[in-house]
Design a protein around this motif. Structure first.
Motif, PDB file in Angstrom:
ATOM      1  N   GLY A 648      49.952  55.605 -40.687  1.00  0.00           N
ATOM      2  CA  GLY A 648      50.121  55.743 -39.259  1.00  0.00           C
ATOM      3  C   GLY A 648      51.112  54.177 -39.346  1.00  0.00           C
ATOM      4  N   TYR A 649      51.529  54.269 -40.272  1.00  0.00           N
ATOM      5  CA  TYR A 649      52.899  53.045 -40.383  1.00  0.00           C
ATOM      6  C   TYR A 649      54.050  53.487 -41.085  1.00  0.00           C
ATOM      7  CZ  TYR A 649      50.061  50.711 -43.905  1.00  0.00           C
ATOM      8  OH  TYR A 649      48.768  50.739 -43.998  1.00  0.00           O
ATOM      9  N   PRO A 650      55.257  52.997 -40.962  1.00  0.00           N
ATOM     10  CA  PRO A 650      56.263  53.410 -42.089  1.00  0.00           C
ATOM     11  C   PRO A 650      55.979  52.055 -43.271  1.00  0.00           C
ATOM     12  CG  PRO A 650      57.148  51.691 -40.567  1.00  0.00           C
ATOM     13  CD  PRO A 650      55.429  52.218 -39.285  1.00  0.00           C
ATOM     14  N   LEU A 651      56.527  53.343 -44.114  1.00  0.00           N
ATOM     15  CA  LEU A 651      56.396  52.436 -45.630  1.00  0.00           C
ATOM     16  C   LEU A 651      57.280  51.354 -45.932  1.00  0.00           C
ATOM     17  CD1 LEU A 651      56.585  55.707 -47.658  1.00  0.00           C
ATOM     18  CD2 LEU A 651      54.153  54.308 -46.922  1.00  0.00           C
ATOM     19  N   ALA A 652      58.131  51.236 -45.346  1.00  0.00           N
ATOM     20  CA  ALA A 652      59.338  49.973 -45.562  1.00  0.00           C
ATOM     21  C   ALA A 652      58.334  49.114 -44.814  1.00  0.00           C
ATOM     22  CB  ALA A 652      60.583  50.186 -44.214  1.00  0.00           C
ATOM     23  N   THR A 653      57.790  49.330 -43.330  1.00  0.00           N
ATOM     24  CA  THR A 653      57.613  47.348 -43.542  1.00  0.00           C
ATOM     25  C   THR A 653      56.152  47.410 -43.706  1.00  0.00           C
ATOM     26  OG1 THR A 653      55.978  48.924 -41.812  1.00  0.00           O
ATOM     27  CG2 THR A 653      58.193  47.747 -41.049  1.00  0.00           C
ATOM     28  N   LEU A 654      55.587  47.980 -45.280  1.00  0.00           N
ATOM     29  CA  LEU A 654      54.358  47.351 -46.152  1.00  0.00           C
ATOM     30  C   LEU A 654      54.500  45.638 -46.934  1.00  0.00           C
ATOM     31  CD1 LEU A 654      53.939  50.309 -48.077  1.00  0.00           C
ATOM     32  CD2 LEU A 654      52.335  49.818 -46.230  1.00  0.00           C
ATOM     33  N   SER A 655      53.745  45.483 -45.962  1.00  0.00           N
ATOM     34  CA  SER A 655      53.857  43.558 -46.506  1.00  0.00           C
ATOM     35  C   SER A 655      52.800  43.370 -48.019  1.00  0.00           C
ATOM     36  CB  SER A 655      52.888  42.922 -45.652  1.00  0.00           C
ATOM     37  OG  SER A 655      51.636  43.360 -46.356  1.00  0.00           O
ATOM     38  N   LYS A 656      52.982  42.705 -48.989  1.00  0.00           N
ATOM     39  CA  LYS A 656      52.583  42.653 -50.686  1.00  0.00           C
ATOM     40  C   LYS A 656      51.141  42.877 -50.551  1.00  0.00           C
ATOM     41  CE  LYS A 656      52.488  40.012 -54.688  1.00  0.00           C
ATOM     42  NZ  LYS A 656      52.382  38.618 -55.064  1.00  0.00           N
ATOM     43  N   ASP A 657      50.454  42.510 -49.327  1.00  0.00           N
ATOM     44  CA  ASP A 657      48.391  42.687 -49.981  1.00  0.00           C
ATOM     45  C   ASP A 657      48.798  44.187 -48.923  1.00  0.00           C
ATOM     46  OD1 ASP A 657      48.766  40.233 -50.410  1.00  0.00           O
ATOM     47  OD2 ASP A 657      47.477  39.720 -48.020  1.00  0.00           O
ATOM     48  N   GLN A 658      49.841  45.075 -48.539  1.00  0.00           N
ATOM     49  CA  GLN A 658      49.488  46.453 -47.907  1.00  0.00           C
ATOM     50  C   GLN A 658      49.673  47.271 -49.313  1.00  0.00           C
ATOM     51  OE1 GLN A 658      51.755  46.147 -44.554  1.00  0.00           O
ATOM     52  NE2 GLN A 658      49.947  47.154 -42.947  1.00  0.00           N
ATOM     53  N   ILE A 659      50.758  46.571 -50.238  1.00  0.00           N
ATOM     54  CA  ILE A 659      51.086  47.799 -51.415  1.00  0.00           C
ATOM     55  C   ILE A 659      50.238  47.764 -51.979  1.00  0.00           C
ATOM     56  CG2 ILE A 659      52.918  46.089 -51.903  1.00  0.00           C
ATOM     57  CD1 ILE A 659      54.327  48.894 -52.625  1.00  0.00           C
ATOM     58  N   THR A 660      49.515  45.508 -52.440  1.00  0.00           N
ATOM     59  CA  THR A 660      48.797  46.249 -53.515  1.00  0.00           C
ATOM     60  C   THR A 660      47.789  46.720 -53.145  1.00  0.00           C
ATOM     61  OG1 THR A 660      49.316  43.907 -54.282  1.00  0.00           O
ATOM     62  CG2 THR A 660      47.311  44.566 -54.804  1.00  0.00           C
ATOM     63  N   SER A 661      46.823  47.197 -51.779  1.00  0.00           N
ATOM     64  CA  SER A 661      45.919  47.837 -51.485  1.00  0.00           C
ATOM     65  C   SER A 661      45.973  49.600 -51.823  1.00  0.00           C
ATOM     66  CB  SER A 661      45.259  47.305 -50.143  1.00  0.00           C
ATOM     67  OG  SER A 661      44.569  48.023 -49.423  1.00  0.00           O
ATOM     68  N   LEU A 662      47.183  50.077 -51.444  1.00  0.00           N
ATOM     69  CA  LEU A 662      47.774  51.584 -51.693  1.00  0.00           C
ATOM     70  C   LEU A 662      47.302  51.774 -52.911  1.00  0.00           C
ATOM     71  CD1 LEU A 662      50.458  52.149 -49.647  1.00  0.00           C
ATOM     72  CD2 LEU A 662      48.444  51.868 -49.020  1.00  0.00           C
ATOM     73  N   ALA A 663      47.875  50.357 -53.741  1.00  0.00           N
ATOM     74  CA  ALA A 663      47.776  50.840 -55.046  1.00  0.00           C
ATOM     75  C   ALA A 663      46.940  50.945 -55.804  1.00  0.00           C
ATOM     76  CB  ALA A 663      48.617  49.002 -56.399  1.00  0.00           C
ATOM     77  N   LYS A 664      45.368  50.038 -55.581  1.00  0.00           N
ATOM     78  CA  LYS A 664      44.731  50.075 -55.759  1.00  0.00           C
ATOM     79  C   LYS A 664      43.609  50.990 -54.981  1.00  0.00           C
ATOM     80  CE  LYS A 664      43.523  45.159 -56.188  1.00  0.00           C
ATOM     81  NZ  LYS A 664      42.620  43.835 -54.876  1.00  0.00           N
ATOM     82  N   ASP A 665      44.665  51.989 -54.406  1.00  0.00           N
ATOM     83  CA  ASP A 665      43.648  53.312 -53.840  1.00  0.00           C
ATOM     84  C   ASP A 665      43.931  53.725 -54.150  1.00  0.00           C
ATOM     85  OD1 ASP A 665      42.598  54.892 -51.723  1.00  0.00           O
ATOM     86  OD2 ASP A 665      44.043  55.178 -50.799  1.00  0.00           O
ATOM     87  N   TYR A 666      45.204  54.203 -54.715  1.00  0.00           N
ATOM     88  CA  TYR A 666      46.036  55.215 -55.678  1.00  0.00           C
ATOM     89  C   TYR A 666      44.938  55.512 -56.813  1.00  0.00           C
ATOM     90  CZ  TYR A 666      49.351  57.609 -58.712  1.00  0.00           C
ATOM     91  OH  TYR A 666      49.911  58.265 -59.331  1.00  0.00           O
ATOM     92  N   LEU A 667      44.647  53.652 -57.673  1.00  0.00           N
ATOM     93  CA  LEU A 667      43.738  54.107 -58.773  1.00  0.00           C
ATOM     94  C   LEU A 667      42.820  54.627 -58.340  1.00  0.00           C
ATOM     95  CD1 LEU A 667      45.184  50.882 -61.090  1.00  0.00           C
ATOM     96  CD2 LEU A 667      45.346  53.180 -61.651  1.00  0.00           C
ATOM     97  N   ASP A 668      42.109  54.575 -57.542  1.00  0.00           N
ATOM     98  CA  ASP A 668      40.422  54.618 -56.943  1.00  0.00           C
ATOM     99  C   ASP A 668      40.592  56.940 -56.895  1.00  0.00           C
ATOM    100  OD1 ASP A 668      39.456  52.709 -57.041  1.00  0.00           O
ATOM    101  OD2 ASP A 668      40.099  51.819 -54.805  1.00  0.00           O
ATOM    102  N   ILE A 669      41.747  56.921 -56.312  1.00  0.00           N
ATOM    103  CA  ILE A 669      42.057  58.678 -56.305  1.00  0.00           C
ATOM    104  C   ILE A 669      42.170  59.003 -57.784  1.00  0.00           C
ATOM    105  CG2 ILE A 669      42.955  61.175 -55.444  1.00  0.00           C
ATOM    106  CD1 ILE A 669      43.527  58.545 -53.087  1.00  0.00           C
ATOM    107  N   GLN A 670      42.974  58.513 -57.823  1.00  0.00           N
ATOM    108  CA  GLN A 670      43.066  59.300 -59.523  1.00  0.00           C
ATOM    109  C   GLN A 670      41.674  59.111 -60.009  1.00  0.00           C
ATOM    110  OE1 GLN A 670      45.209  61.454 -60.682  1.00  0.00           O
ATOM    111  NE2 GLN A 670      47.669  59.982 -60.224  1.00  0.00           N
ATOM    112  N   LYS A 671      41.026  57.733 -60.219  1.00  0.00           N
ATOM    113  CA  LYS A 671      39.963  57.870 -60.555  1.00  0.00           C
ATOM    114  C   LYS A 671      39.032  58.879 -60.556  1.00  0.00           C
ATOM    115  CE  LYS A 671      40.600  53.011 -62.481  1.00  0.00           C
ATOM    116  NZ  LYS A 671      39.955  51.569 -61.969  1.00  0.00           N
ATOM    117  N   TRP A 672      38.607  59.032 -59.479  1.00  0.00           N
ATOM    118  CA  TRP A 672      37.969  60.131 -58.629  1.00  0.00           C
ATOM    119  C   TRP A 672      38.361  61.427 -59.423  1.00  0.00           C
ATOM    120  CZ3 TRP A 672      39.732  63.726 -55.502  1.00  0.00           C
ATOM    121  CH2 TRP A 672      38.422  64.715 -54.642  1.00  0.00           C
TER     122      TRP A 672
END
Length: 732
Positions: A648-672
């Motif tokens: 729901g928002y452009p990737l270019a505006t991602l903050s460090k905290d947001q991209i960290t959250s996405l990285a964790k989400d990525y790992l969670d989905i891969q583990k699942w």
């Protein structure tokens, strides 16, 4: 009455090209001389050589028309009849061995008419050999008839000088009424067949495709058949107007007529016992065995036809297998499997990575006044045993159909679904996201399997095998909105409220599906526009499927945002955003014979074909190669755009905290996903009805192997561990 002609014996082997079709100043051998590029210098027979040939019971209408190389040995020619101009290369006192076959070099017990025979080849007990150019170390033994006619076309959809249009061969793909017919040609790719059969309202485009095909081949009469070096043909009946590549192996064929059989470095082709192939083209590395009947067909490279299969008016993509069944008027993309004697596929476009089981009847029932029905099935189409489908039907990617008779037309837009019929209520039941929830092992393994089994050496078309790709991502995004709409409809109906406009339905459904405390499970969620019937179409396990679909879209984006090469290059998480394309926007994609191409690029291609900027099939194939070279970049942009939509928002505006959250989400989905792979495979080891076949655990593991030793699962866990280490290093 049979039209039996009676001509002087001394005319046999001459005037292959009728005089009215000979160019001025040319003789009947001018094309033969162009075709024979072996570099051999021929001379006439010496008196001694003629004496030896006569003593060995050979005859010729004119010994002056037997030309030989300097290393010709007349002792290796026995009991043969020669007519017309025959040219013979080196014959030396050796025998050729192939498998268990061992035969002496030379010409024995054969009738040979106007042909060229390469160095150290074997012509043994060939009752009638006429107008062929034969390569080096070829073995021809025990063949009734092998000949080429003046108007040979070798399976291509062309006509020769002076022929009527009515003799042209067409392939009536996708529809039995011929409304999507195309001209076959050697080298046709699945993308070519799809483009030509698809855009039937574009008359100028269709005419240009016809012109490209006619320009590919010469219309002159008088080409000779060819048999490439080291090809072996034995114990066969009729071979007529067939061009055969090098290193092919043909044994026990009943009839081969008007064909190109490609064979060589790209892949050795084999044709076996009882096969009858007429009017077609066989791709490199194909295997055709045991009573196959194929008429008006094209098989791409590395295909298998076997065990009595019938392939008629159909195109079969590379790395596909059809055995024991009947396929009519169908366009089959690469990676198709159909193994069973009583399966039937008719008037269908099957877009690859598909599997048709025993008892399946796909498209046999006509529900109109003409045989004009069609079925279109996206990638990963998998009907179960004894499925019967009626024209017309359309299926999203990775649709699975449970056993049953589907007596009404279907339009299933929900990918990765399981479709079934309720045994009591007779409702049509759709479980969206079935593959993600219950069979992740097969889904993930199949993506690896098809890529691993792609034997093509020349990969002109870049085939997509991953289940998460631009085509499936687009379907998933549309399905997410459909599930929201269906849920909103069910809610308002349960509340007895007047149904709102579509936007309100979607908004309400979205709120319910994203609220873990909402009672979505209590709703009866029905769909419309799915089946041409009055019975209910019920969507089940909607909340779970909805979350799976959302996870898969994010996963699709994460795989490209956190791609391995990007993780290696980036010094920190923010570094992953450097170089992101601006104005990311998803495109509409088309499956062009197994290759995914943006629709706008296909439209541009069509314009170039119409305007004669593309003037040959080779140039069109260069377009495929160019798109394939750019595909990973196109795919990455599509995936990142899809991720931006999902977030729901452009990737270019991602903050460090947001991209960290996405990285964790990525790992969670891969583990699942890895957990789901293990769970779905583990069921085969824990199911009591599978275990009951074995006295103990040791017997079961001896038969099916240990779960802990599964190499595919090990690879998935290893990849997850590596990804975890890479991301953890950046996350800190």
């Amino acid at each position: 009455m049979n039209n039996i002609t009676k001509l002087p014996l001394n005319a046999l082997g001459y005037d292959f090209i009728k005089k009215q079709y000979l160019p001025k100043g040319k003789d009947e051998y001018y094309l033969r001389n162009l075709q024979n590029r072996n570099g051999t210098t021929y001379r006439q027979l010496s008196a001694f050589e003629i004496e030896v040939l006569v003593r060995n019971r050979n005859t010729s209408d004119n010994w002056n028309n037997i030309l030989v190389s300097d290393h010709f040995n007349p002792e290796l020619v026995k009991n043969c009849k020669f007519y017309g101009l025959v040219r013979i290369g080196k014959l030396e006192p050796y025998f050729l061995g192939f498998s268990d076959l061992k035969v002496a070099v030379g010409l024995y017990d054969s009738t040979i008419i106007s042909s060229d025979i390469g160095d150290n080849s074997v012509i043994n007990n060939v009752h009638y050999l006429s107008h062929y150019i034969i390569g080096q170390e070829v073995i021809l033994t025990n063949i009734n008839e092998i000949q080429t006619t003046e108007t040979c076309k070798f399976g291509n959809g062309i006509i020769k000088e002076g022929e009527q249009e009515s003799v042209r061969i067409w392939l009536e793909l996708c529809n039995e009424n011929g409304g999507r017919k195309i001209l076959p040609f050697n080298g046709m790719l699945p993308g070519d067949a799809w483009l030509w059969s698809k855009y039937r309202d574009d008359e100028k485009l269709l005419e240009r495709f016809k012109q490209l095909t006619e320009a590919e081949f010469k219309t002159a009469r008088g080409f000779y058949g060819k048999i490439g070096d080291r090809t072996v043909i034995k114990n066969s009946n009729i071979i007529k107007d067939v061009w055969i590549g090098s290193d092919a192996y043909i044994k026990g064929a009943n009839k081969l007529k008007n064909l190109t059989i490609n064979s060589g470095q790209e892949g050795r082709t084999q044709i076996g016992e009882g096969c009858e192939l007429v009017n077609g083209s066989v791709g490199f590395g194909s295997r055709i065995f045991y009573g196959v009947k194929a008429v008006r067909f094209v098989t791409a490279s590395h295909t298998q036809l076997k065990y009595g299969a019938r392939l008629i008016n159909s195109y079969m993509g590379s790395n596909a297998t059809i055995s024991c069944c009947e396929v009519l008027n169908s366009l089959i993309f690469p990676g198709h499997e159909q193994h069973h004697n009583n399966s039937f596929l008719c008037a269908s476009t099957v877009m690859g990575q598909s599997n048709i089981p025993a008892g399946a009847t796909i498209g046999s029932n006509h529900n109109s006044r003409g045989a004009d029905g069609e079925i279109v099935a996206g990638r990963g189409f998998w009907p179960a045993l004894c499925v019967s489908l009626k024209h017309n039907c359309k299926f999203a990617s990775f649709t699975m159909l449970a056993k049953g008779d589907y007596n009404y037309e279907l339009n299933i837009p929900l990918p990765f679904s399981l479709v079934s019929i309720h045994p009591i209520t007779n409702s049509l039941i759709i479980m969206p996201g079935y593959w993600f929830m219950y069979n992740m092992y097969a889904l993930k393994r199949n993506a690896w399997k098809y890529k691993d089994r792609d034997q093509r050496k020349e990969k002109v078309q870049n085939l997509e095998f991953d289940f998460l790709a631009p085509d499936t991502a687009g379907e998933i995004i549309e399905t997410i909105q459909l599930l929201e709409k269906y849920t909103g409809q069910a809610y308002f109906k349960a509340e007895g409220a007047k149904e709102s406009d579509e936007a309100s339905l979607i908004e309400k459904g979205k709120a319910l599906l994203n609220d873990p405390d909402s009672n979505v499970e209590s709703l009866t969620i029905l769909a419309t526009g799915i089946e041409n019937s009055k019975r209910n179409v019920e969507i089940i396990k909607v909340r779970r499927a909805y979350q799976c679909y959302k996870n898969m879209i994010r996963l699709y984006g994460y795989q490209h945002l956190f791609a391995a090469e990007r993780l290696q290059e980036a010094k920190n998480l923010k570094g992953l955003l450097q170089g992101l394309p601006a104005n990311l926007k998803r495109q509409t994609w088309l499956n062009v014979g197994g290759q995914l191409i943006p629709e706008k690029n296909v439209e541009n291609l069509k314009d170039k074909v119409r305007n004669a900027k593309i003037q040959s099939w080779d140039q069109l194939h260069a377009f495929y190669s160019d798109q394939g070279a750019k595909y990973e970049q196109f795919k990455r942009e599509d995936a990142l755009a899809a991720l931006g939509e999902a977030l729901g928002y452009p990737l270019a505006t991602l903050s460090k905290d947001q991209i960290t959250s996405l990285a964790k989400d990525y790992l969670d989905i891969q583990k699942w996903m890895v957990d789901q792979i293990v769970v779905s495979r583990k069921k085969d080891y824990s199911n009591p009805y599978r275990k009951m076949m074995y006295e103990n655990q040791q017997e079961m593991e001896a038969v099916v192997g240990k779960l802990a030793d599964n190499s595919f699962i090990k690879d998935q866990k290893k990849a997850l561990k590596k990804l975890t280490e890479q991301l953890s290093g950046l996350i800190g």
